[in-house]
Scaffold this motif. Sequence first.
Motif, PDB file in Angstrom:
ATOM      1  N   LEU A  39       4.139   1.012   5.992  1.00 11.25           N
ATOM      2  CA  LEU A  39       3.295   1.904   5.188  1.00 11.25           C
ATOM      3  C   LEU A  39       3.818   2.031   3.761  1.00 11.25           C
ATOM      4  N   VAL A  40       5.125   1.991   3.596  1.00 15.62           N
ATOM      5  CA  VAL A  40       5.695   2.009   2.244  1.00 15.62           C
ATOM      6  C   VAL A  40       5.237   0.775   1.474  1.00 15.62           C
ATOM      7  N   LEU A  41       5.237  -0.375   2.127  1.00 17.51           N
ATOM      8  CA  LEU A  41       4.780  -1.604   1.476  1.00 17.51           C
ATOM      9  C   LEU A  41       3.294  -1.534   1.130  1.00 17.51           C
ATOM     10  N   ILE A  42       2.496  -0.933   2.006  1.00 17.42           N
ATOM     11  CA  ILE A  42       1.071  -0.753   1.724  1.00 17.42           C
ATOM     12  C   ILE A  42       0.873   0.186   0.538  1.00 17.42           C
ATOM     13  N   VAL A  43       1.645   1.269   0.513  1.00 18.62           N
ATOM     14  CA  VAL A  43       1.559   2.222  -0.608  1.00 18.62           C
ATOM     15  C   VAL A  43       1.913   1.522  -1.917  1.00 18.62           C
ATOM     16  N   LEU A  74     -12.689   0.111 -13.106  1.00 23.14           N
ATOM     17  CA  LEU A  74     -12.745   1.561 -12.893  1.00 23.14           C
ATOM     18  C   LEU A  74     -12.873   1.889 -11.408  1.00 23.14           C
ATOM     19  N   CYS A  75     -13.788   1.235 -10.729  1.00 22.66           N
ATOM     20  CA  CYS A  75     -13.982   1.503  -9.295  1.00 22.66           C
ATOM     21  C   CYS A  75     -12.747   1.127  -8.478  1.00 22.66           C
ATOM     22  N   SER A  76     -12.132   0.009  -8.820  1.00 17.80           N
ATOM     23  CA  SER A  76     -10.922  -0.400  -8.097  1.00 17.80           C
ATOM     24  C   SER A  76      -9.796   0.605  -8.286  1.00 17.80           C
ATOM     25  N   ALA A  77      -9.595   1.049  -9.508  1.00 15.14           N
ATOM     26  CA  ALA A  77      -8.537   2.028  -9.770  1.00 15.14           C
ATOM     27  C   ALA A  77      -8.826   3.342  -9.053  1.00 15.14           C
ATOM     28  N   LEU A  78     -10.101   3.765  -9.053  1.00 18.71           N
ATOM     29  CA  LEU A  78     -10.464   5.023  -8.394  1.00 18.71           C
ATOM     30  C   LEU A  78     -10.416   4.944  -6.875  1.00 18.71           C
ATOM     31  N   LEU A  79     -10.375   3.758  -6.325  1.00 17.45           N
ATOM     32  CA  LEU A  79     -10.232   3.597  -4.878  1.00 17.45           C
ATOM     33  C   LEU A  79      -8.779   3.396  -4.459  1.00 17.45           C
ATOM     34  N   TYR A  80      -8.083   2.513  -5.150  1.00 18.94           N
ATOM     35  CA  TYR A  80      -6.729   2.147  -4.736  1.00 18.94           C
ATOM     36  C   TYR A  80      -5.695   3.246  -4.980  1.00 18.94           C
ATOM     37  N   LEU A  81      -5.771   3.938  -6.111  1.00 16.97           N
ATOM     38  CA  LEU A  81      -4.756   4.965  -6.413  1.00 16.97           C
ATOM     39  C   LEU A  81      -4.817   6.150  -5.449  1.00 16.97           C
ATOM     40  N   PRO A  82      -5.989   6.745  -5.178  1.00 21.50           N
ATOM     41  CA  PRO A  82      -6.012   7.821  -4.174  1.00 21.50           C
ATOM     42  C   PRO A  82      -5.633   7.340  -2.774  1.00 21.50           C
ATOM     43  N   ALA A  83      -5.993   6.109  -2.440  1.00 23.19           N
ATOM     44  CA  ALA A  83      -5.613   5.578  -1.121  1.00 23.19           C
ATOM     45  C   ALA A  83      -4.105   5.479  -0.988  1.00 23.19           C
ATOM     46  N   SER A  84      -3.426   5.083  -2.066  1.00 29.73           N
ATOM     47  CA  SER A  84      -1.968   4.987  -1.998  1.00 29.73           C
ATOM     48  C   SER A  84      -1.338   6.366  -1.813  1.00 29.73           C
ATOM     49  N   VAL A  85      -1.883   7.373  -2.462  1.00 26.34           N
ATOM     50  CA  VAL A  85      -1.368   8.738  -2.300  1.00 26.34           C
ATOM     51  C   VAL A  85      -1.660   9.255  -0.894  1.00 26.34           C
ATOM     52  N   THR A 125      -5.437 -12.610  -1.100  1.00 29.14           N
ATOM     53  CA  THR A 125      -6.138 -11.335  -0.917  1.00 29.14           C
ATOM     54  C   THR A 125      -6.622 -11.198   0.517  1.00 29.14           C
ATOM     55  N   LEU A 126      -7.181 -12.264   1.047  1.00 31.05           N
ATOM     56  CA  LEU A 126      -7.670 -12.252   2.424  1.00 31.05           C
ATOM     57  C   LEU A 126      -6.531 -12.015   3.412  1.00 31.05           C
ATOM     58  N   LEU A 127      -5.444 -12.703   3.235  1.00 27.69           N
ATOM     59  CA  LEU A 127      -4.296 -12.573   4.134  1.00 27.69           C
ATOM     60  C   LEU A 127      -3.685 -11.173   4.083  1.00 27.69           C
ATOM     61  N   LEU A 128      -3.414 -10.676   2.880  1.00 30.16           N
ATOM     62  CA  LEU A 128      -2.793  -9.350   2.745  1.00 30.16           C
ATOM     63  C   LEU A 128      -3.682  -8.248   3.307  1.00 30.16           C
ATOM     64  N   ASN A 129      -4.952  -8.286   2.980  1.00 26.96           N
ATOM     65  CA  ASN A 129      -5.844  -7.227   3.450  1.00 26.96           C
ATOM     66  C   ASN A 129      -6.124  -7.316   4.941  1.00 26.96           C
ATOM     67  N   ALA A 130      -6.115  -8.518   5.497  1.00 23.71           N
ATOM     68  CA  ALA A 130      -6.256  -8.652   6.951  1.00 23.71           C
ATOM     69  C   ALA A 130      -5.037  -8.064   7.663  1.00 23.71           C
ATOM     70  N   MET A 131      -3.848  -8.298   7.118  1.00 19.87           N
ATOM     71  CA  MET A 131      -2.630  -7.724   7.714  1.00 19.87           C
ATOM     72  C   MET A 131      -2.631  -6.199   7.585  1.00 19.87           C
ATOM     73  N   ILE A 132      -3.051  -5.690   6.430  1.00 21.76           N
ATOM     74  CA  ILE A 132      -3.129  -4.238   6.235  1.00 21.76           C
ATOM     75  C   ILE A 132      -4.141  -3.640   7.199  1.00 21.76           C
TER      76      ILE A 132
END
Length: 147
Positions: A39-43, A74-85, A125-132
């Motif tokens: 989870l730390v790596l995902i964050v 903009l959409c990517s930043a607004l999705l990824y940053l709150p998800a990491s928190v 991208t496909l590999l990392l997101n499939a593992m996540i």
Amino acid sequence: MAKGSSPVPPQKNGPHKKKQAERTSLLSRLIHPKLTLRLVLIVIYFFLYGLSNLFSLYEALADQQELATFWVSLCSALLYLPASVGIAQLLPWGRKLSLIISALAIILAVPILFFFGAYLDAGLTLLLNAMIFRYLLSPECRLLFAR
């Protein structure tokens, strides 16, 4: 001391206790103590990806690029940053948002991989997101987010 007055007993929640609570760092308040290494790596991945999209957003504004570049960043930043928190604090909505982000990234990476020929970028991208996605659906991870 006056006659008949008793000494004041020390309080359990005295000023020294308050100072100790104030000493906790911002990082220790943002990261849950039961966070696993995965989870730390995902964050870290989500935070860095969201941060890079903020820089892309600035670049799109500064260079007056196409409007689509602005909105994607903009959409990517607004999705990824709150998800990491949310993941860092083991909040259930953070896990759900991360699952949605990973699913969208997988769906978008497949046509890019096969039709546009960006093999390295789309494949990674496909590999990392499939593992996540797989880890976030695991029983171990579900147990961590159960409240």
